[in-house]
Structures are given as C-alpha cells and as structure tokens.
Design an enzyme around this catalytic site. Structure first.
Site, mmCIF file in Angstrom:
data_model
loop_
_atom_site.group_PDB
_atom_site.id
_atom_site.type_symbol
_atom_site.label_atom_id
_atom_site.label_comp_id
_atom_site.label_asym_id
_atom_site.label_seq_id
_atom_site.Cartn_x
_atom_site.Cartn_y
_atom_site.Cartn_z
ATOM 1 N N LYS A 186 -0.687 -0.421 -4.098
ATOM 2 C CA LYS A 186 -2.124 -0.150 -4.042
ATOM 3 C C LYS A 186 -2.320 1.278 -3.587
ATOM 4 C CE LYS A 186 -5.038 -2.037 -0.839
ATOM 5 N NZ LYS A 186 -5.508 -0.815 -0.135
ATOM 6 N N GLU A 213 -14.232 -2.243 -1.101
ATOM 7 C CA GLU A 213 -14.356 -2.428 0.355
ATOM 8 C C GLU A 213 -15.651 -1.822 0.883
ATOM 9 O OE1 GLU A 213 -10.972 -1.267 2.761
ATOM 10 O OE2 GLU A 213 -12.073 -1.653 4.624
ATOM 11 N N ASP A 239 0.826 -1.216 0.000
ATOM 12 C CA ASP A 239 0.000 0.000 0.000
ATOM 13 C C ASP A 239 0.855 1.259 0.000
ATOM 14 O OD1 ASP A 239 -2.713 -0.549 -0.061
ATOM 15 O OD2 ASP A 239 -2.924 -0.688 2.120
ATOM 16 N N GLU A 275 -5.652 4.195 -2.694
ATOM 17 C CA GLU A 275 -7.092 4.398 -2.527
ATOM 18 C C GLU A 275 -7.540 5.581 -3.380
ATOM 19 O OE1 GLU A 275 -8.057 4.861 1.636
ATOM 20 O OE2 GLU A 275 -7.049 2.991 2.181
HETATM 21 O O1 KIV Z 1 -4.773 -1.981 4.325
HETATM 22 C C1 KIV Z 1 -5.368 -3.039 4.068
HETATM 23 O O2 KIV Z 1 -5.136 -4.072 4.684
HETATM 24 C C2 KIV Z 1 -6.343 -3.038 2.991
HETATM 25 C C3 KIV Z 1 -7.213 -4.240 2.826
HETATM 26 C C4 KIV Z 1 -8.108 -4.430 3.953
HETATM 27 C C5 KIV Z 1 -7.916 -4.229 1.530
HETATM 28 O O3 KIV Z 1 -6.441 -2.077 2.286
#
Ligand code: KIV
Length: 273
Positions: free
Chosen positions: A118, A187, A88, A120
């Site tokens: 990833k 989500e 992330d 958002e």
């Molecule tokens: O940070 C995380 O673990 C997530 C997942 C829950 C999709 O974004």
C-alpha cells in the site's frame, strides 16, 4: 468472503472482484499471534505503518522504516492461511521516483512474502502506481487523510469539507483507480464524498473514518479491541474493551507474586523418579 474446500489465501484479484458483490473486511495486523486470531475473519490484513504509533509509541508514522515493515510483514505471513496480506510502504521509501518505489516494493514482496503493497498518494503517485502494477506489484491505494503527510498537512483532521479539498480527493481517487490500484483506502473523508467516490471508481473503496457505503472497512485492530485508554476518535467503534482486562491481569499477577501465591505447586517441576 469465504473460501471453500482446500484453504487457499485470497488474492488481490479476488479482493478487486468483490466490488459490488460483498463487503471487504480488513483489519491491521502486525504480529504473528494477533494475525492468527484475525485471519479467519478477514478478507484483507494490512500490515500498516500505523505500527510505528501502535507498537513503538511514535507520535506519527514518519519514523517507520522499510526494515520494520518487512519484519512485521514476515511475522504476519507466518500466521495467515486465509486473508490477503498487504504491507505498507513507509514514508520516504517510494516518493522519490517510480524506480525507488519498485525497488522497495520488490524487497517487501520478496522478503515478507506478502501479496501486495500500500502507498499513500493521489494524482502525484498515479504514475508510480501504474509503473508498479505494470511490473507485477499489486498496489493498494490510499487517499483522503494521508498520515505520512502530517508534517505538511498540519496534523490529522478529516478532509473534504471545502470544495477545493473535495475536488482534490475526487481527482486523487480517480487517478489511483485508473492507474491500476486493486483497491483504495479512503481515510478521514467526509461521508457524502466517500460515498460518491465509491460509486464513481471501478475498484473497492475501503473506508476508515469515511462512509458505510464504502465497499469495505478497515480499522486499526488495537483501536477496535480497546487496547488504548486514552484514544477514542469518532470513527472507531470498540468491539472489545481489553485495556482494563490487561491492567487487571497485571495487577492480579503482581499481587500473587508479592504474596508468594504464584507460582503454585501446579506451575513447578518436581523431580521425576
Ligand atoms: O497504517 C495503517 O494502519 C493504515 C490504515 C489505518 C488504513 O494505513
């Protein structure tokens, strides 16, 4: 998805190609030992910024830094031989500009060795997603409930109940998919909407609190392992109940230490002659 013969890790391209063929199995992983246990069973391992709450006891993910994500990304990469690993981008490391996003995504890829990042965001992040993917950074999108927006969204709650909310999530998913994301986390989104989005976008949707019709599912590992006594949201199924086991083990250890039963002779080193 199983890999045959010589072990080769799955890639974001393989995950993208699973749409409509095989469900994508995804769990979070933050550390080497847990990643080693999860790796053979998962297609995707996500080093999620949820680690701020799960490992560091933060109330939200807003305080997670890029350095924390890179350190945990490296820890997970030391363990994997099968799954594709995504890290992330944390809050504040990509929203300012597409150039900032690219710079920080490159740091994550180069310093952790992971396969993609990833981020958002929906329509407002589509230009950034296109910028990154055109420059060699695989992007995992994330729409619906976006925990990094907790301070403006007014807390964590499921979304898509009103027509206005549903239209926004629909547009977000379409924008991120068209911008080139290889897959999208959906989500905390009402089930019929998550189902509809799954049929309308060309890339896999990975649901969490979404729909069984999603192309794959993700859970926070610590939640599904039952490591929290006090956290049991509706969307989590506990596949194990580890927290009482950990408490019991600590209790037995304490009793043995206090009673002088541990260490036993078999745990001590005698002088070799
Ligand atoms: O940070 C995380 O673990 C997530 C997942 C829950 C999709 O974004």
């Amino acid at each position: 998805m199983s890999t045959h013969g010589k072990q080769k890790r799955l890639t974001t391209t393989t995950i993208r190609a699973m749409k409509g063929k095989e469900r994508v199995v995804c769990l979070t992983a933050y550390t080497t030992p847990i990643a080693r246990l999860l790796d053979p069973h998962c297609d995707l391992l996500l080093v999620g910024d949820s680690l701020g709450m799960v490992l560091y006891g933060m109330d939200t993910t807003v305080g997670v830094t890029l350095d924390m994500m890179i350190a945990h990304g490296r820890a997970v990469m030391r363990a994997v031989s099968h799954a594709c690993v995504i890290v992330d981008l944390p809050f504040g490391s990509y929203q300012e500009s597409k150039e900032q996003a690219f710079r920080n995504a490159v740091r994550v890829l180069q310093e952790s060795g992971c396969d993609g990042i990833k981020l958002e965001g929906g329509e407002e992040m589509a230009e950034t997603v296109a910028f990154l993917t055109a420059r060699g950074v695989p992007v995992f999108g994330h729409v619906g409930l976006m925990p990094q927006l907790v301070n403006t969204a007014g807390g964590f709650r499921s979304l898509g109940h009103s027509q206005q909310e549903a239209d926004k999530i629909r547009r977000d998913a379409a924008a991120v998919a068209e911008a080139g994301a290889f897959a999208i986390v959906v989500e905390g989104t009402v089930e019929p909407l998550a189902r509809e989005i799954t049929t309308s976008v060309a890339v896999p949707t990975i649901g969490i609190g979404a729909s069984p019709a999603c192309d794959g599912q993700v859970l926070v590992s610590d939640d599904m392992l039952g490591l929290f006594n006090d956290f049991k949201p509706r969307f989590v199924k506990r596949f194990a109940d580890l927290s009482p086991l950990v408490s019991k083990a600590a209790e037995s250890y304490a009793e043995d230490v206090r009673a002088g039963r541990f260490p036993g002779e078999e745990h001590t080193f005698q002088i070799r002659r």
